[in-house]
Design a protein around this motif. Sequence first.
Motif, PDB file in Angstrom:
ATOM      1  N   VAL A  16      -4.982   5.632   2.201  1.00  0.00           N
ATOM      2  CA  VAL A  16      -4.403   4.459   1.603  1.00  0.00           C
ATOM      3  C   VAL A  16      -4.764   3.888   0.296  1.00  0.00           C
ATOM      4  O   VAL A  16      -5.877   3.887   0.154  1.00  0.00           O
ATOM      5  N   THR A  23       0.812  -1.113   0.090  1.00  0.00           N
ATOM      6  CA  THR A  23       0.012   0.017   0.048  1.00  0.00           C
ATOM      7  C   THR A  23       0.910   1.283  -0.102  1.00  0.00           C
ATOM      8  O   THR A  23       2.184   1.278   0.428  1.00  0.00           O
ATOM      9  N   LEU A  55      -8.181   2.394  -0.764  1.00  0.00           N
ATOM     10  CA  LEU A  55      -8.384   1.647   0.259  1.00  0.00           C
ATOM     11  C   LEU A  55      -8.981   2.087   1.597  1.00  0.00           C
ATOM     12  O   LEU A  55      -8.868   1.192   2.644  1.00  0.00           O
ATOM     13  N   SER A  97      -3.505   1.272  -3.138  1.00  0.00           N
ATOM     14  CA  SER A  97      -2.768   0.240  -3.732  1.00  0.00           C
ATOM     15  C   SER A  97      -1.542   0.682  -3.989  1.00  0.00           C
ATOM     16  O   SER A  97      -1.555   1.670  -4.818  1.00  0.00           O
TER      17      SER A  97
END
Length: 256
Positions: free
Chosen positions: A71, A31, A62, A73
Amino acid sequence: MLEVMIRQGGQMSESFLPGGFVNAVVRVGETVRRPASVRTKFVGDLLRLLEASGWSGAPRHLGVDDEGREVLSYLDGHVAWEPRQPAAVSSDESLVAVARLVREFHDLTAGTPLAGDQEVVCHNDLSPKNTVYRQSTGELRPAAFIDWDLAAPGARIHDIAHVCWQYLDLGPSVTDVEEAARRMRLIVDSYVLLDRQRLVPTILWWQDRCWRGIKTQADAGDFAMARLRDAGVVTQVQTAYQWVSDHRAALERSVR
């Protein structure tokens, strides 16, 4: 990709990602964490829309971590943030791929609530430094865009003008004006841009807006913008603006 360790706990848990001159962006496992902002919700909604459409050209949103950071990927590949790059990064084939990627996400956002009363949602900061390149048939080719935090409703031509400026490095470093003009035509043809008469004026608009924005915010005390100003970015963009103005006729002829 170069990473700088900033936390340890038996193994590296967080690492700075290079190229972030304005925001501190770190990688944690698979991440990416970046400071949240007033744009976080919009960006999250946009990235979820692109994910739901099956488009692989952007990171997945995310959520927010326990430190309040956005957050995303992590997208593996080569990000062209250093001044010297493999020839494939600036090849005609890569320019075509960039233009087609932009067209894809523009078309996915056209007519959606996120675009509002504008044509599409624009990235607004497209450049090689915000592009992930991956191997394709033995050569590096653009595969995705990162740093969507400036995304907002806008006109298709805004992103394409920014692409022409940044991916062709329009400015004094250009030694062959006609070649730059040819490659600009390649970008707009690959995107299938209809509104071409305003392309060069929009490049100039971007450049003028950029240096004025940095200077105004730096003078107002914005630390990140002050760093950019002190690094000479204002002067660099002003010089690029003058170059485009000087060669405006040749550039405009190329896209008629």
